[in-house]
Write an enzyme that holds these catalytic residues in place. Structure first.
Site, PDB file in Angstrom:
ATOM      1  CD  GLU A   1      -3.079  -1.456   5.934  1.00  9.67           C
ATOM      2  OE1 GLU A   1      -3.268  -2.359   6.777  1.00  9.67           O
ATOM      3  OE2 GLU A   1      -2.394  -0.443   6.173  1.00  9.67           O
ATOM      4  CD  GLU A   2      -0.927   2.332   7.622  1.00  9.73           C
ATOM      5  OE1 GLU A   2      -1.597   1.930   8.605  1.00  9.73           O
ATOM      6  OE2 GLU A   2       0.243   1.976   7.413  1.00  9.73           O
TER       7      GLU A   2
ATOM      8  CG  HIS B   1      -0.385   0.045   2.540  1.00  7.25           C
ATOM      9  ND1 HIS B   1       0.022   1.213   3.158  1.00  7.25           N
ATOM     10  CD2 HIS B   1      -0.114  -0.947   3.431  1.00  7.25           C
ATOM     11  CE1 HIS B   1       0.507   0.936   4.354  1.00  7.25           C
ATOM     12  NE2 HIS B   1       0.447  -0.371   4.555  1.00  7.25           N
TER      13      HIS B   1
ATOM     14  CG  ASP C   1       3.082   0.341   7.645  1.00 11.84           C
ATOM     15  OD1 ASP C   1       2.576  -0.411   6.787  1.00 11.84           O
ATOM     16  OD2 ASP C   1       2.452   0.787   8.622  1.00 11.84           O
TER      17      ASP C   1
ATOM     18  CG  HIS D   1       1.280   2.679  12.578  1.00 11.85           C
ATOM     19  ND1 HIS D   1       0.039   2.126  12.849  1.00 11.85           N
ATOM     20  CD2 HIS D   1       1.568   2.280  11.311  1.00 11.85           C
ATOM     21  CE1 HIS D   1      -0.379   1.429  11.801  1.00 11.85           C
ATOM     22  NE2 HIS D   1       0.553   1.515  10.851  1.00 11.85           N
TER      23      HIS D   1
ATOM     24  CG  ASP E   1      -2.854   4.007   2.726  1.00 16.60           C
ATOM     25  OD1 ASP E   1      -2.542   2.903   2.220  1.00 16.60           O
ATOM     26  OD2 ASP E   1      -3.477   4.098   3.796  1.00 16.60           O
TER      27      ASP E   1
END
Length: 454
Positions: free
Chosen positions: A156-157, A90, A123, A423, A92
């Site tokens: 996705e996030e 992903h 990520d 994150h 995003d």
């Protein structure tokens, strides 16, 4: 098996990979228009599409998904009769949080202490670069031996389910013999790991209202119900004194029977301050891979600077609940909603809004594709054997794909090992891990193609 040429080719491609990851990280592609312009995600999607076209992918398309975001699709045909492998990543990313807390700007890939720092570096923009590296290495060493589909998700996030809904409406699009999800990570740097389980997730926004408007805390405090105080009390009801998650009706005593995670290693990886206790009961693996975990990820309240002596008339919070395999995310959502509605103090008016939801996932690590991956990782990581572990995070698409393609094997690998701090501020990727996992993925595709010929 052409291990040496593959590894040498990937090594020679690393400067290009760093330059491309620098370009991709520069897009502030947070899929929330309330935080960043949608144009940032659109530009990142265009970049991914152009990268696929440059690698001779056919049918490259920007898919408008039901949540208002775009996923990027492309197809690279392989030899006649070859199996089809779907590669997922992903583009995003999570918001950068407090940008002033980053040592280097979050959207500028910066090399420091042997790692590359930037939001999405691990990520999962790095995951897309990993796929490109593997395919380029194969093309330089005899060709890609399988047909390849690539899907790069755009939300996705946020957990808003756009790609899941699109896939369900177009089930033929992502059909494959094997699916490689490039969005998890090794248990630690240098230890090749496939992820065998993912927790599911539900995300709720809860609002409490107690007054028609804010009031002077001196004139009315002590009798008038303060919505912010009510919210604090409500959120506290979601945890026991030891920090365990306590949602009414939700089971929280499962045990993990695989690879274990020592408390010392976990404290170091999580950077827990000296003297601060871990929360919950059971082993660390139980707590982060096998049991539900609630987190308050945001509260709307007055900031300290500029705060006035006022009672708050309303308060809002966002609550995330991670749901382990074996528990249904929809049922967990109902239980969490009922808990929030029933535990609000002082008769405060409660409204609960579902933001996102995804089911947990359990892979079959005894399948033939895992044998091919184990052989590949043994070569890419000399002296190490492939391990399997759980992951506390969620990838809702996995269950959608498993339901649509029950015969497909699903493998989960990626760059998000503990040092990556995904994150969080100062997210980074290990270039050594990017290189080794790219080699492993290329060798896996070779091994898998050969296994299908047998």
């Amino acid at each position: 098996m052409t291990a040496r040429p593959i590894s040498e080719t990937v090594a020679s491609l690393m400067p290009r990979a760093k330059a491309e990851l620098t370009e991709l990280v520069a897009f502030r592609s947070v899929a929330d228009p309330a935080q960043f312009p949608k144009s940032e995600c659109d530009a990142a999607a265009d970049w991914v599409a152009d990268a696929l076209r440059a690698e001779d992918f056919q049918d490259v398309a920007l898919l408008d998904t039901p949540d208002g975001t775009r996923s990027v699709y492309g197809f690279l045909p392989g030899p006649a009769g070859a199996p089809t492998v779907l590669l997922y990543a992903h583009y995003d990313v999570q918001p950068p949080l407090d940008e002033s807390a980053w040592i280097s700007p979050p959207f500028e890939l910066t090399e420091r202490d042997g790692r590359w720092f930037g939001r999405g570096a691990a990520d999962c923009k790095g995951g897309f670069i990993m796929h490109l590296l593997a395919l380029r290495a194969l093309k330089a060493n005899g060709g890609v031996p399988v047909s390849v589909k690539v899907i790069a998700e755009g939300s996705e996030e946020q957990g808003t389910g756009g790609l899941e809904q699109y896939a369900e409406a177009h089930p033929e699009l992502l059909a494959a013999d094997t699916i490689v999800i490039g969005d998890t990570g090794n248990f630690r740097v240098g230890l090749p790991t496939v992820t065998s389980t993912l927790r599911g997730m539900t995300m709720l926004r809860v609002r409490l209202d107690t007054l028609e408007g804010n009031l002077h805390s001196g004139q009315f405090g002590g009798a008038a119900p303060d919505a912010l105080a009510a919210m604090i009390q409500l959120l506290a009801s979601l945890r026991a004194e030891d920090g365990s998650t306590t949602v009414d009706g939700l089971t929280s005593d499962a045990e993990w029977d695989g690879l274990q995670y020592s408390e010392g290693e976990f404290r170091q990886d999580a950077k827990v301050l000296d003297g601060v206790e871990l929360i919950g009961t059971g082993s660390v693996a139980d707590r982060i891979w096998a049991r539900p975990a609630v987190t308050v990820i945001g509260i709307d309240c007055p900031p300290v600077v500029g705060a006035t002596p006022s009672l708050q008339a309303s308060a809002r919070a966002q609550v995330s609940l991670r749901v382990p395999p074996g528990q249904d995310a929809a049922e967990a959502t109902k239980l969490l909603t009922a808990h929030l509605e029933s535990h609000a103090p002082w008769g405060a008016r409660v409204s609960v809004e579902l933001v996102g939801q995804g089911q947990a996932f359990r892979a079959d690590i005894t399948s033939p594709a895992y044998t091919s991956m184990a052989e590949a990782m043994r070569v890419a990581y000399p002296g190490e054997e492939m391990q399997s572990s759980g992951m506390g995070g969620s990838i809702p698409l996995c269950n959608t794909l498993a339901g649509l393609y029950p015969e497909a094997e699903i493998l989960l690998i990626g760059l998000s090992e503990p040092e990556a701090q995904i994150h969080a501020v100062n997210e980074s990727v290990s270039p050594q891990e990017l290189e080794r996992l790219s080699v492993a993925e290329a060798l896996f595709l070779q091994n898998y193609a050969e296994s299908k010929k047998a």
